[in-house]
Design a protein around this motif. Structure first.
Motif, PDB file in Angstrom:
ATOM      1  N   MET A   1     -21.373   9.548  -1.497  1.00  0.00           N
ATOM      2  CA  MET A   1     -21.448   8.120  -1.199  1.00  0.00           C
ATOM      3  C   MET A   1     -21.707   7.940   0.293  1.00  0.00           C
ATOM      4  SD  MET A   1     -20.442   4.650  -2.198  1.00  0.00           S
ATOM      5  CE  MET A   1     -19.970   5.095  -3.819  1.00  0.00           C
ATOM      6  N   ARG A   2     -22.602   7.021   0.605  1.00  0.00           N
ATOM      7  CA  ARG A   2     -22.931   6.732   2.003  1.00  0.00           C
ATOM      8  C   ARG A   2     -21.719   6.125   2.710  1.00  0.00           C
ATOM      9  NH1 ARG A   2     -28.498   6.436   3.331  1.00  0.00           N
ATOM     10  NH2 ARG A   2     -29.773   6.984   1.552  1.00  0.00           N
ATOM     11  N   GLU A   3     -21.605   6.413   3.975  1.00  0.00           N
ATOM     12  CA  GLU A   3     -20.492   5.905   4.778  1.00  0.00           C
ATOM     13  C   GLU A   3     -20.977   4.971   5.878  1.00  0.00           C
ATOM     14  OE1 GLU A   3     -17.179   6.243   4.288  1.00  0.00           O
ATOM     15  OE2 GLU A   3     -17.748   7.181   2.410  1.00  0.00           O
ATOM     16  N   HIS A   4     -22.168   4.403   5.704  1.00  0.00           N
ATOM     17  CA  HIS A   4     -22.677   3.451   6.683  1.00  0.00           C
ATOM     18  C   HIS A   4     -23.566   2.439   5.960  1.00  0.00           C
ATOM     19  CE1 HIS A   4     -26.615   5.464   6.500  1.00  0.00           C
ATOM     20  NE2 HIS A   4     -25.912   6.574   6.452  1.00  0.00           N
ATOM     21  N   ASN A   5     -23.800   1.303   6.601  1.00  0.00           N
ATOM     22  CA  ASN A   5     -24.666   0.281   6.023  1.00  0.00           C
ATOM     23  C   ASN A   5     -26.099   0.787   5.960  1.00  0.00           C
ATOM     24  OD1 ASN A   5     -22.457  -1.422   5.992  1.00  0.00           O
ATOM     25  ND2 ASN A   5     -23.013  -2.443   7.893  1.00  0.00           N
ATOM     26  N   PHE A   6     -26.856   0.300   4.983  1.00  0.00           N
ATOM     27  CA  PHE A   6     -28.263   0.670   4.914  1.00  0.00           C
ATOM     28  C   PHE A   6     -29.069  -0.434   4.249  1.00  0.00           C
ATOM     29  CE2 PHE A   6     -26.225   2.421   1.181  1.00  0.00           C
ATOM     30  CZ  PHE A   6     -27.108   2.174   0.140  1.00  0.00           C
ATOM     31  N   ILE A   7     -30.372  -0.353   4.454  1.00  0.00           N
ATOM     32  CA  ILE A   7     -31.301  -1.323   3.890  1.00  0.00           C
ATOM     33  C   ILE A   7     -32.221  -0.604   2.920  1.00  0.00           C
ATOM     34  CG2 ILE A   7     -33.152  -2.977   4.391  1.00  0.00           C
ATOM     35  CD1 ILE A   7     -31.973  -3.170   7.260  1.00  0.00           C
ATOM     36  N   GLY A   8     -32.380  -1.198   1.753  1.00  0.00           N
ATOM     37  CA  GLY A   8     -33.341  -0.708   0.772  1.00  0.00           C
ATOM     38  C   GLY A   8     -34.396  -1.776   0.548  1.00  0.00           C
ATOM     39  N   VAL A   9     -35.545  -1.347   0.013  1.00  0.00           N
ATOM     40  CA  VAL A   9     -36.634  -2.267  -0.277  1.00  0.00           C
ATOM     41  C   VAL A   9     -37.196  -1.962  -1.660  1.00  0.00           C
ATOM     42  CG1 VAL A   9     -37.309  -2.755   2.101  1.00  0.00           C
ATOM     43  CG2 VAL A   9     -38.266  -0.760   0.942  1.00  0.00           C
ATOM     44  N   GLY A  10     -37.736  -2.987  -2.282  1.00  0.00           N
ATOM     45  CA  GLY A  10     -38.425  -2.836  -3.555  1.00  0.00           C
ATOM     46  C   GLY A  10     -39.701  -3.645  -3.528  1.00  0.00           C
ATOM     47  N   GLY A  11     -40.734  -3.135  -4.225  1.00  0.00           N
ATOM     48  CA  GLY A  11     -42.024  -3.818  -4.250  1.00  0.00           C
ATOM     49  C   GLY A  11     -42.388  -4.291  -5.639  1.00  0.00           C
ATOM     50  N   LEU A  12     -42.513  -5.601  -5.808  1.00  0.00           N
ATOM     51  CA  LEU A  12     -42.959  -6.173  -7.078  1.00  0.00           C
ATOM     52  C   LEU A  12     -44.479  -6.268  -7.025  1.00  0.00           C
ATOM     53  CD1 LEU A  12     -42.286  -7.470  -9.816  1.00  0.00           C
ATOM     54  CD2 LEU A  12     -42.263  -9.673  -8.625  1.00  0.00           C
ATOM     55  N   LEU A  13     -45.129  -5.343  -7.726  1.00  0.00           N
ATOM     56  CA  LEU A  13     -46.589  -5.317  -7.759  1.00  0.00           C
ATOM     57  C   LEU A  13     -47.056  -5.756  -9.137  1.00  0.00           C
ATOM     58  CD1 LEU A  13     -49.314  -4.748  -6.516  1.00  0.00           C
ATOM     59  CD2 LEU A  13     -48.994  -2.330  -7.038  1.00  0.00           C
ATOM     60  N   TYR A  14     -47.753  -6.872  -9.164  1.00  0.00           N
ATOM     61  CA  TYR A  14     -48.306  -7.440 -10.393  1.00  0.00           C
ATOM     62  C   TYR A  14     -49.815  -7.353 -10.259  1.00  0.00           C
ATOM     63  CZ  TYR A  14     -48.980 -10.865 -14.171  1.00  0.00           C
ATOM     64  OH  TYR A  14     -49.338 -11.503 -15.334  1.00  0.00           O
ATOM     65  N   HIS A  15     -50.441  -6.531 -11.102  1.00  0.00           N
ATOM     66  CA  HIS A  15     -51.872  -6.264 -10.979  1.00  0.00           C
ATOM     67  C   HIS A  15     -52.491  -6.237 -12.370  1.00  0.00           C
ATOM     68  CE1 HIS A  15     -55.582  -4.589  -9.500  1.00  0.00           C
ATOM     69  NE2 HIS A  15     -55.422  -3.489 -10.218  1.00  0.00           N
ATOM     70  N   GLN A  16     -53.552  -6.986 -12.546  1.00  0.00           N
ATOM     71  CA  GLN A  16     -54.247  -7.083 -13.835  1.00  0.00           C
ATOM     72  C   GLN A  16     -53.273  -7.416 -14.968  1.00  0.00           C
ATOM     73  OE1 GLN A  16     -56.514  -3.402 -14.052  1.00  0.00           O
ATOM     74  NE2 GLN A  16     -58.164  -4.312 -12.858  1.00  0.00           N
ATOM     75  N   SER A  17     -52.414  -8.389 -14.705  1.00  0.00           N
ATOM     76  CA  SER A  17     -51.426  -8.903 -15.666  1.00  0.00           C
ATOM     77  C   SER A  17     -50.381  -7.870 -16.080  1.00  0.00           C
ATOM     78  CB  SER A  17     -52.118  -9.465 -16.911  1.00  0.00           C
ATOM     79  OG  SER A  17     -52.993 -10.514 -16.550  1.00  0.00           O
ATOM     80  N   LYS A  18     -50.123  -6.890 -15.191  1.00  0.00           N
ATOM     81  CA  LYS A  18     -49.123  -5.867 -15.481  1.00  0.00           C
ATOM     82  C   LYS A  18     -48.267  -5.605 -14.251  1.00  0.00           C
ATOM     83  CE  LYS A  18     -51.716  -3.545 -19.090  1.00  0.00           C
ATOM     84  NZ  LYS A  18     -52.153  -2.257 -19.613  1.00  0.00           N
ATOM     85  N   TYR A  19     -47.028  -5.143 -14.514  1.00  0.00           N
ATOM     86  CA  TYR A  19     -46.053  -4.843 -13.468  1.00  0.00           C
ATOM     87  C   TYR A  19     -45.946  -3.335 -13.268  1.00  0.00           C
ATOM     88  CZ  TYR A  19     -44.657  -9.672 -14.156  1.00  0.00           C
ATOM     89  OH  TYR A  19     -44.656 -11.036 -14.252  1.00  0.00           O
ATOM     90  N   LEU A  20     -45.863  -2.918 -12.015  1.00  0.00           N
ATOM     91  CA  LEU A  20     -45.696  -1.503 -11.687  1.00  0.00           C
ATOM     92  C   LEU A  20     -44.219  -1.131 -11.734  1.00  0.00           C
ATOM     93  CD1 LEU A  20     -46.945   1.171 -10.666  1.00  0.00           C
ATOM     94  CD2 LEU A  20     -46.632   0.289  -8.332  1.00  0.00           C
ATOM     95  N   LEU A  21     -43.909  -0.099 -12.506  1.00  0.00           N
ATOM     96  CA  LEU A  21     -42.544   0.418 -12.598  1.00  0.00           C
ATOM     97  C   LEU A  21     -42.556   1.934 -12.484  1.00  0.00           C
ATOM     98  CD1 LEU A  21     -41.182  -1.622 -15.657  1.00  0.00           C
ATOM     99  CD2 LEU A  21     -40.621  -1.981 -13.253  1.00  0.00           C
ATOM    100  N   VAL A  22     -41.420   2.473 -12.053  1.00  0.00           N
ATOM    101  CA  VAL A  22     -41.219   3.927 -12.033  1.00  0.00           C
ATOM    102  C   VAL A  22     -39.931   4.247 -12.785  1.00  0.00           C
ATOM    103  CG1 VAL A  22     -42.469   4.290  -9.860  1.00  0.00           C
ATOM    104  CG2 VAL A  22     -40.010   3.886  -9.794  1.00  0.00           C
ATOM    105  N   ARG A  23     -39.888   5.435 -13.367  1.00  0.00           N
ATOM    106  CA  ARG A  23     -38.658   5.891 -14.027  1.00  0.00           C
ATOM    107  C   ARG A  23     -37.987   6.896 -13.100  1.00  0.00           C
ATOM    108  NH1 ARG A  23     -39.975   7.987 -19.435  1.00  0.00           N
ATOM    109  NH2 ARG A  23     -40.567   9.826 -18.270  1.00  0.00           N
TER     110      ARG A  23
END
Length: 158
Positions: A1-23
């Motif tokens: 477990m992290r012991e300091h604050n952190f920033i994460g980011v996520g990208g909502l990519l909608y292209h040709q009527s579809k959403y990009l996802l990763v597993r």
């Protein structure tokens, strides 16, 4: 477990009527589908971090567009994580898994997203709001100068 604050980011990519996802293939989201993203490096701007992370995880070049969600989570007494979600504009590339952080990457239409097993709730909520036209952006202030000489890289979203 992290012991300091952190920033994460996520990208909502909608292209040709579809959403990009990763597993994901590790950690708390192992085997779950999620919008691509990751951690902001020291000194990196979140909008640049989401572009880098989307490319690293999927081989898709995309440009960050609008900040649409902010999620904070208290992980421990010493650790708060802040997660910023940006919409993205597709530039080029094919969705390919990085083979490390994720085991699959692809574009899915809305119905497919709803039918996927193991989509993390936050990603599903953001996609549903986008699909229903209810996702609103926090706009970067450009008409008023909130900047001072010692704060030249400040970005204000309201």
């Amino acid at each position: 477990m992290r012991e300091h604050n952190f920033i994460g980011v996520g990208g909502l990519l909608y292209h040709q009527s579809k959403y990009l996802l990763v597993r994901h293939s590790y950690g708390e989201y192992n085997e779950q589908w999620i919008i691509p993203g990751g951690f902001v490096k020291d000194g990196e701007h979140p909008s640049a971090a989401v572009e880098r992370e989307v490319f690293e995880e999927t081989s898709i070049k995309a440009k960050s567009k609008e900040l649409v969600a902010v999620r904070t989570r208290q992980r421990s007494e010493k650790c708060l994580d802040c997660y910023l979600v940006f919409t993205m504009d597709y530039l080029k590339g094919e969705a390919i898994s990085d083979g490390k952080e994720n085991s699959a990457a692809g574009f899915f239409n809305y119905e497919e997203v709803l039918n996927l097993k193991n989509v993390i709730p936050l990603s599903k909520i953001i996609i549903e709001k986008h699909h229903n036209g209810a996702l609103r952006s926090l706009e970067l202030v450009k008409d008023i100068d909130p900047y001072t000489p010692d704060n030249q890289f400040l970005h204000l979203y309201i």
